[in-house]
Motif scaffolding. Sequence first.
Motif, PDB file in Angstrom:
ATOM      1  N   ILE A  34       4.400 -22.772  -5.225  1.00 56.23           N
ATOM      2  CA  ILE A  34       2.943 -21.942  -4.841  1.00 56.23           C
ATOM      3  C   ILE A  34       2.249 -22.632  -3.789  1.00 56.23           C
ATOM      4  O   ILE A  34       2.146 -21.493  -2.792  1.00 56.23           O
ATOM      5  CB  ILE A  34       2.174 -21.765  -6.123  1.00 56.23           C
ATOM      6  CG1 ILE A  34       2.986 -21.106  -7.353  1.00 56.23           C
ATOM      7  CG2 ILE A  34       1.061 -20.895  -6.023  1.00 56.23           C
ATOM      8  CD1 ILE A  34       2.400 -20.540  -8.448  1.00 56.23           C
ATOM      9  N   LEU A  35       1.973 -23.594  -3.253  1.00 56.50           N
ATOM     10  CA  LEU A  35       0.867 -24.735  -2.633  1.00 56.50           C
ATOM     11  C   LEU A  35       1.661 -24.384  -1.138  1.00 56.50           C
ATOM     12  O   LEU A  35       1.292 -23.747  -0.459  1.00 56.50           O
ATOM     13  CB  LEU A  35       0.598 -25.351  -3.283  1.00 56.50           C
ATOM     14  CG  LEU A  35      -0.614 -25.986  -4.123  1.00 56.50           C
ATOM     15  CD1 LEU A  35      -0.561 -27.230  -4.973  1.00 56.50           C
ATOM     16  CD2 LEU A  35      -1.707 -25.345  -4.024  1.00 56.50           C
ATOM     17  N   ARG A  36       3.336 -24.573  -0.914  1.00 53.45           N
ATOM     18  CA  ARG A  36       3.594 -24.450   0.378  1.00 53.45           C
ATOM     19  C   ARG A  36       3.929 -22.773   0.143  1.00 53.45           C
ATOM     20  O   ARG A  36       3.916 -22.320   2.020  1.00 53.45           O
ATOM     21  CB  ARG A  36       4.750 -25.657  -0.033  1.00 53.45           C
ATOM     22  CG  ARG A  36       5.313 -25.421   1.637  1.00 53.45           C
ATOM     23  CD  ARG A  36       5.023 -26.391   2.406  1.00 53.45           C
ATOM     24  NE  ARG A  36       5.722 -26.233   3.180  1.00 53.45           N
ATOM     25  CZ  ARG A  36       5.837 -25.968   4.247  1.00 53.45           C
ATOM     26  NH1 ARG A  36       4.733 -25.736   5.186  1.00 53.45           N
ATOM     27  NH2 ARG A  36       6.110 -26.452   5.716  1.00 53.45           N
ATOM     28  N   ARG A  37       4.783 -21.926  -0.388  1.00 58.29           N
ATOM     29  CA  ARG A  37       5.280 -21.239  -0.016  1.00 58.29           C
ATOM     30  C   ARG A  37       3.560 -19.354   0.336  1.00 58.29           C
ATOM     31  O   ARG A  37       4.323 -19.058   1.168  1.00 58.29           O
ATOM     32  CB  ARG A  37       6.444 -20.545  -0.555  1.00 58.29           C
ATOM     33  CG  ARG A  37       7.268 -21.846  -0.691  1.00 58.29           C
ATOM     34  CD  ARG A  37       7.728 -21.697   0.534  1.00 58.29           C
ATOM     35  NE  ARG A  37       9.271 -22.203   0.642  1.00 58.29           N
ATOM     36  CZ  ARG A  37       9.684 -23.498   1.699  1.00 58.29           C
ATOM     37  NH1 ARG A  37       8.578 -23.692   2.885  1.00 58.29           N
ATOM     38  NH2 ARG A  37      11.139 -24.361   1.635  1.00 58.29           N
ATOM     39  N   MET A  38       3.189 -20.379  -0.822  1.00 51.97           N
ATOM     40  CA  MET A  38       2.255 -18.768  -0.991  1.00 51.97           C
ATOM     41  C   MET A  38       1.257 -19.014  -0.536  1.00 51.97           C
ATOM     42  O   MET A  38      -0.190 -17.809  -0.064  1.00 51.97           O
ATOM     43  CB  MET A  38       2.177 -17.983  -2.682  1.00 51.97           C
ATOM     44  CG  MET A  38       3.101 -17.799  -3.413  1.00 51.97           C
ATOM     45  SD  MET A  38       2.519 -17.752  -5.360  1.00 51.97           S
ATOM     46  CE  MET A  38       2.617 -16.116  -4.868  1.00 51.97           C
ATOM     47  N   ALA A  39       0.607 -20.340  -1.273  1.00 49.25           N
ATOM     48  CA  ALA A  39      -0.924 -21.006  -0.352  1.00 49.25           C
ATOM     49  C   ALA A  39      -0.992 -21.006   1.418  1.00 49.25           C
ATOM     50  O   ALA A  39      -1.829 -21.274   1.787  1.00 49.25           O
ATOM     51  CB  ALA A  39      -1.325 -21.184  -1.004  1.00 49.25           C
ATOM     52  N   GLY A  40       0.327 -21.841   1.936  1.00 54.13           N
ATOM     53  CA  GLY A  40       0.899 -22.029   3.436  1.00 54.13           C
ATOM     54  C   GLY A  40       0.459 -23.224   3.820  1.00 54.13           C
ATOM     55  O   GLY A  40      -0.274 -23.079   4.336  1.00 54.13           O
ATOM     56  N   GLU A  41      -0.092 -24.141   2.762  1.00 53.07           N
ATOM     57  CA  GLU A  41      -0.546 -25.060   2.530  1.00 53.07           C
ATOM     58  C   GLU A  41       0.552 -26.634   3.600  1.00 53.07           C
ATOM     59  O   GLU A  41       1.879 -26.232   3.183  1.00 53.07           O
ATOM     60  CB  GLU A  41      -0.630 -26.234   1.201  1.00 53.07           C
ATOM     61  CG  GLU A  41      -1.722 -25.642   0.408  1.00 53.07           C
ATOM     62  CD  GLU A  41      -2.830 -26.087   1.065  1.00 53.07           C
ATOM     63  OE1 GLU A  41      -3.650 -26.938   1.934  1.00 53.07           O
ATOM     64  OE2 GLU A  41      -3.909 -24.437   0.867  1.00 53.07           O
ATOM     65  N   LYS A  42       0.600 -27.087   3.874  1.00 53.81           N
ATOM     66  CA  LYS A  42       1.384 -28.467   4.702  1.00 53.81           C
ATOM     67  C   LYS A  42       1.845 -28.639   3.800  1.00 53.81           C
ATOM     68  O   LYS A  42       2.052 -29.194   2.805  1.00 53.81           O
ATOM     69  CB  LYS A  42       0.061 -29.511   5.490  1.00 53.81           C
ATOM     70  CG  LYS A  42      -0.205 -28.340   7.051  1.00 53.81           C
ATOM     71  CD  LYS A  42      -0.980 -29.376   7.661  1.00 53.81           C
ATOM     72  CE  LYS A  42      -2.242 -28.636   8.622  1.00 53.81           C
ATOM     73  NZ  LYS A  42      -2.819 -29.861   9.483  1.00 53.81           N
ATOM     74  N   LEU A  43       3.498 -29.066   4.068  1.00 54.60           N
ATOM     75  CA  LEU A  43       3.930 -30.155   3.462  1.00 54.60           C
ATOM     76  C   LEU A  43       3.073 -31.373   2.495  1.00 54.60           C
ATOM     77  O   LEU A  43       3.375 -31.394   1.438  1.00 54.60           O
ATOM     78  CB  LEU A  43       5.188 -30.376   3.705  1.00 54.60           C
ATOM     79  CG  LEU A  43       6.364 -30.500   2.597  1.00 54.60           C
ATOM     80  CD1 LEU A  43       6.906 -30.164   1.221  1.00 54.60           C
ATOM     81  CD2 LEU A  43       7.893 -30.913   3.340  1.00 54.60           C
ATOM     82  N   GLU A  44       2.970 -31.794   3.711  1.00 57.36           N
ATOM     83  CA  GLU A  44       2.432 -33.261   3.582  1.00 57.36           C
ATOM     84  C   GLU A  44       0.883 -33.301   2.415  1.00 57.36           C
ATOM     85  O   GLU A  44       0.989 -33.959   1.894  1.00 57.36           O
ATOM     86  CB  GLU A  44       1.593 -34.153   5.180  1.00 57.36           C
ATOM     87  CG  GLU A  44       3.232 -33.890   6.130  1.00 57.36           C
ATOM     88  CD  GLU A  44       3.469 -33.098   6.620  1.00 57.36           C
ATOM     89  OE1 GLU A  44       3.012 -32.305   6.765  1.00 57.36           O
ATOM     90  OE2 GLU A  44       4.441 -33.199   7.244  1.00 57.36           O
ATOM     91  N   ASP A  45       0.289 -31.664   2.828  1.00 53.87           N
ATOM     92  CA  ASP A  45      -1.007 -31.629   2.008  1.00 53.87           C
ATOM     93  C   ASP A  45      -0.780 -31.018   0.964  1.00 53.87           C
ATOM     94  O   ASP A  45      -1.366 -31.909  -0.657  1.00 53.87           O
ATOM     95  CB  ASP A  45      -1.765 -30.647   2.350  1.00 53.87           C
ATOM     96  CG  ASP A  45      -2.725 -30.991   3.834  1.00 53.87           C
ATOM     97  OD1 ASP A  45      -2.352 -32.040   4.234  1.00 53.87           O
ATOM     98  OD2 ASP A  45      -3.031 -29.936   4.560  1.00 53.87           O
ATOM     99  N   VAL A  46       0.703 -31.288   0.825  1.00 52.86           N
ATOM    100  CA  VAL A  46       1.340 -30.586  -1.047  1.00 52.86           C
ATOM    101  C   VAL A  46       0.887 -31.924  -1.767  1.00 52.86           C
ATOM    102  O   VAL A  46       1.062 -32.269  -2.448  1.00 52.86           O
ATOM    103  CB  VAL A  46       2.104 -29.383  -0.402  1.00 52.86           C
ATOM    104  CG1 VAL A  46       2.878 -29.610  -2.553  1.00 52.86           C
ATOM    105  CG2 VAL A  46       2.480 -28.229  -0.431  1.00 52.86           C
ATOM    106  N   ALA A  47       1.935 -32.567  -0.939  1.00 49.77           N
ATOM    107  CA  ALA A  47       2.493 -33.613  -1.556  1.00 49.77           C
ATOM    108  C   ALA A  47       1.612 -34.208  -1.957  1.00 49.77           C
ATOM    109  O   ALA A  47       0.912 -35.416  -3.485  1.00 49.77           O
ATOM    110  CB  ALA A  47       3.746 -34.594  -0.528  1.00 49.77           C
ATOM    111  N   ARG A  48       0.178 -34.852  -0.961  1.00 53.86           N
ATOM    112  CA  ARG A  48      -0.923 -35.553  -1.505  1.00 53.86           C
ATOM    113  C   ARG A  48      -1.824 -34.810  -2.667  1.00 53.86           C
ATOM    114  O   ARG A  48      -2.327 -35.691  -3.790  1.00 53.86           O
ATOM    115  CB  ARG A  48      -1.869 -35.950  -0.109  1.00 53.86           C
ATOM    116  CG  ARG A  48      -2.876 -36.357  -0.319  1.00 53.86           C
ATOM    117  CD  ARG A  48      -3.637 -36.309   1.193  1.00 53.86           C
ATOM    118  NE  ARG A  48      -2.865 -36.235   1.935  1.00 53.86           N
ATOM    119  CZ  ARG A  48      -2.730 -35.424   2.846  1.00 53.86           C
ATOM    120  NH1 ARG A  48      -3.851 -36.317   3.941  1.00 53.86           N
ATOM    121  NH2 ARG A  48      -1.812 -34.913   3.786  1.00 53.86           N
ATOM    122  N   THR A  49      -2.172 -33.803  -2.712  1.00 53.59           N
ATOM    123  CA  THR A  49      -2.607 -32.806  -3.596  1.00 53.59           C
ATOM    124  C   THR A  49      -2.183 -33.269  -4.899  1.00 53.59           C
ATOM    125  O   THR A  49      -2.705 -33.101  -6.063  1.00 53.59           O
ATOM    126  CB  THR A  49      -2.911 -31.507  -3.458  1.00 53.59           C
ATOM    127  OG1 THR A  49      -3.129 -30.790  -2.024  1.00 53.59           O
ATOM    128  CG2 THR A  49      -3.162 -30.331  -4.278  1.00 53.59           C
TER     129      THR A  49
END
Length: 182
Positions: A141-156
């Motif tokens: 959801i964070l990557r595909r729906m919210a458009g977060e960067k992959l690095e930010d998804v991992a950190r989050t």
Amino acid sequence: MTAEKSRPRLTLLRPGASEPAPEGFDALYERYGAYVAGTAARLLGRQDGVDDVVQEVFLAVVRTEPRFATAEDARRWMSAVTSRVAMRWLAKWRWKRRLSLRTAEARAVPAPGASPEQRALLHRVYELLDELPAEARAAWILRRMAGEKLEDVARTLGFSLATAKRRIARADALLAEVLDDG
């Protein structure tokens, strides 16, 4: 001690300032409340529970009085706390559903302005996401729906980059058929 002094402060470095300046709770809520609620709604896939997640996130602000160098650091912290709280909420919801303590309800998918067809597709996506572990669901959801960067998804989410990629790929595989048809 005055009421203002007892209120939590978020410290941010203002552009052009040499020292961080505290920001009051009300300003913090005004700045990030909608962001936290939107992130929670996407992660949960339903409106019920969003207010609880938002309340718990801002309770964490009260408890920890976080300090950040930039507004982006603050947004990342809010995203991480929102994700953890939403995943705990989802785990409780799933547990209650397994124990049949939660009746089947129609999902009120948060999608303002969506057509009936788009709402139906989104409903199906969230049904499939319900089958995934909360961590894979949140990463997707964070990557595909919210458009977060992959690095930010991992950190989050507190993952390595490789783990974030694997969790997103797992969700991609599950959702491939329904998204290809949509």
